[in-house]
Write a protein that holds these residues in place. Structure first.
Motif, short mmCIF file in Angstrom:
data_model
loop_
_atom_site.label_atom_id
_atom_site.label_comp_id
_atom_site.label_asym_id
_atom_site.label_seq_id
_atom_site.Cartn_x
_atom_site.Cartn_y
_atom_site.Cartn_z
N UNK A 1 0.84 -1.21 0.00
CA UNK A 1 0.00 0.00 0.00
C UNK A 1 0.87 1.25 0.00
N UNK A 2 1.88 1.27 0.85
CA UNK A 2 2.73 2.46 0.94
C UNK A 2 3.61 2.64 -0.29
N UNK A 3 4.07 1.55 -0.88
CA UNK A 3 4.84 1.67 -2.12
C UNK A 3 4.01 2.34 -3.19
N UNK A 4 2.75 1.93 -3.29
CA UNK A 4 1.86 2.54 -4.29
C UNK A 4 1.62 4.01 -3.97
N UNK A 5 1.39 4.33 -2.70
CA UNK A 5 1.19 5.73 -2.30
C UNK A 5 2.40 6.59 -2.64
N UNK A 6 3.59 6.01 -2.60
CA UNK A 6 4.83 6.75 -2.87
C UNK A 6 5.29 6.63 -4.31
N UNK A 7 4.35 6.30 -5.20
CA UNK A 7 4.66 6.19 -6.63
C UNK A 7 5.72 5.14 -6.89
#
Length: 542
Positions: free
Chosen positions: A191-197
């Motif tokens: 989830x966080x990887x996606x949020x951070x592009x």
């Protein structure tokens, strides 16, 4: 009873099977000694920065020794399940202790070190997994993924199996418990990887480091192998694209210091230890790039002058790189090195008051060199460690004790911190070329483990070191060599599990001991007469 198909002596020479040398066995024994301590005791773990905010913190030591044990089990001692499983299980147990992750409550406030425009502190949170802090969650994920893959054990894959208790005595409105499992930790990271592009998850607030994001990526690959999925392929496609778009790998081959989400900029590298650490694990999935850039990112950090290979201190290496890349000085000249050492002295003095923590060079470079199979360089560094870094044997374990002095009177680099001294150098000795890469390409499966024997019933806690532990499929032979780490008579009972039904001959030190009609396994009792006597046990199919 001997039969016509049971020779009196072992019909082949086991010396052709590699075994651990005393130093390799000593590192494993030291891991055991550290992990066997009671909860709350951290003898030899003591870090340069006491609040667990530096690269030698408890979490890194625990994770690196877990990875060292994993590559040793996989590549060198593959049937010793009973030896390695409790060791790695104990490392995970300690990783879940509050002393390991409680630093995050303070760090979650954020600060001007990574957010220079910050005007007031953020509202803190204690949960070390839910947001940022990949330097804990990523390692915990890989540790538990290795556990599942190596032993086909779903303990940490079960819902609610990872429990972190936040229970300060005199702070708060009562205890809190943060509950996860391996796959839910992975989901939080994705989830966080996606949020951070897709550039990765933050270590400290606002700061994404290349190195700390390698460990969860490897874990995703191991989890895919158990789930029959291919999550990691899509992640790597987006992640490698983000590394390029956001300039996370510099033209000189170095990983950037970190990527600041605000203002969306990669900051230039200040040292090579993180690049070495990252490449030791990135090599598993990106080996071509890691190998092709080797000469660029090791320039100055690993020097070869007049036939002498040395690892250089961080500021010396930086000055050396500047002299070679900017001023055109020769990289193989002792004069260049002398100039670099002189140029670095003022900066080293400033750092003693501003940031008095040396980088984790010995362990990180040892890990990388072992993975890349750079035998000449790794041998030189290990020999230097044995000559200058106070190798210490304690209760049969080998380690390099902490030394805060940077250089001795002869300008030899003698600084040692516990991440390198307890676990990193040991990893370098125990790993093999392409160690992580081979695991990535061929993780053990349930079928792998179901179709070969394993050894149970004896552990390092029983006073024996294990030098061999392998299965020869062609000969149908279980081969184990063990020895007590101290003098005195020692007994052990090895349970050889998962044998095919049939007749098995048991040889001890080359002589036929007994014959067994096995249904699933046999037990072998051995007695060492002392003086660290090696015992060879072979269980051979008739």
């Amino acid at each position: 009873m001997q039969t016509s198909t049971s020779p009196a002596t072992l019909p082949f020479d086991i010396s052709t099977y590699p075994k651990l040398d005393p130093k390799q066995a000593g590192h494993l024994r030291h891991y055991h000694n550290l992990l066997a301590q009671k909860d709350g005791e951290w003898h030899h773990f003591g870090t340069q920065e006491g609040s667990q905010e530096w690269d030698d913190a408890y979490r890194y030591q625990l994770a690196t020794m877990t990875y060292a044990m994993a590559v040793t089990h996989y590549h060198r001692l593959p049937i010793l399940k009973g030896v390695f499983k409790p060791l790695i299980r104990r490392a995970i147990h300690k990783m879940l202790l509050r002393q390991v992750w409680e630093y995050w409550f303070n760090t979650s406030h954020a600060g001007i070190a990574t957010m220079p425009n910050l005007k007031e502190l953020r509202k803190p949170w204690a949960d070390p997994i839910k947001q940022e802090n990949i330097m804990y969650s990523g390692h915990l994920l890989l540790m538990t993924s290795f556990y599942a893959m190596l032993f086909d054990d779903d303990e940490f894959e079960r819902e609610g199996s990872i429990r972190l208790l936040w229970n300060p005595l005199f702070w708060g409105l009562g205890d809190e418990e943060f509950v996860y499992d391996n796959r839910s930790v992975q989901r939080e990271i994705l989830r966080q990887m996606e949020e951070n592009d897709w550039v990765g998850v933050c270590c400290e607030p606002n700061a994404v480091f290349v190195v700390c994001n390698q460990f969860p990526i490897i874990a995703m690959r191991l989890n895919d192998s158990r789930d029959g999925t291919n999550v990691v392929e899509g992640v790597l496609k987006k992640y490698t694209d983000a590394l390029k778009r956001k300039n996370m790998i510099q033209e000189d081959g170095m990983c950037t210091l970190f990527y600041a989400l605000d203002p969306g900029k990669a900051l230039p590298s200040r040292q090579g230890a993180h690049t070495a650490w990252a490449n030791a694990y990135m090599h598993s999935w990106n080996s071509k790039a890691v190998r092709s850039l080797y000469d660029q990112y090791t320039l100055g950090y690993i020097t070869q002058i007049d036939g002498k290979i040395e690892l250089q201190q961080t500021q010396v290496a930086g000055a050396f790189r500047n002299l070679v890349l900017v001023d055109g000085e020769p990289a193989d000249s002792i004069e260049t090195l002398k100039k670099a050492r002189a140029a670095a002295k003022p900066e080293i003095q400033v750092l003693k008051t501003r940031m008095p923590y040396q980088t984790i060079s010995w362990g990180n470079f040892s890990q990388m060199l072992s993975e890349l199979g750079k035998k000449e360089e790794l041998t030189a560094i290990l020999e230097y460690a044995d000559s200058h870094l106070n190798p210490t044997w304690e209760k049969g374990g080998l380690f390099y004790p902490r030394n805060d002095t940077v250089f001795d009177e002869n300008e030899n680099l003698v600084h040692m911190e516990p991440h390198s001294g307890n676990s990193g150098i040991g990893y370098g000795r125990l790993n093999v070329e392409d160690g992580q890469k081979k695991i990535w390409e061929n993780p053990w499966t349930r079928e792998t483990l179901a179709n070969r024997p394993s050894i149970e019933g004896v552990t390092l806690a029983d006073g024996f070191d294990f030098l061999r532990g392998t299965w020869d499929e062609e000969r149908k032979a279980v081969i184990v060599t063990l020895r007590p780490w101290e003098d005195g008579t020692k007994k052990a009972t090895l349970r050889v599990e998962n044998l095919a039904k049939g007749s098995w001959n048991v040889f001890v030190n080359g002589s036929l001991r007994s014959i067994h009609e096995a249904t699933t396994g046999v037990s072998v009792e051995v007695v060492s007469g002392g003086a660290r006597e090696e015992l060879d046990v072979v269980v051979l199919r008739q």
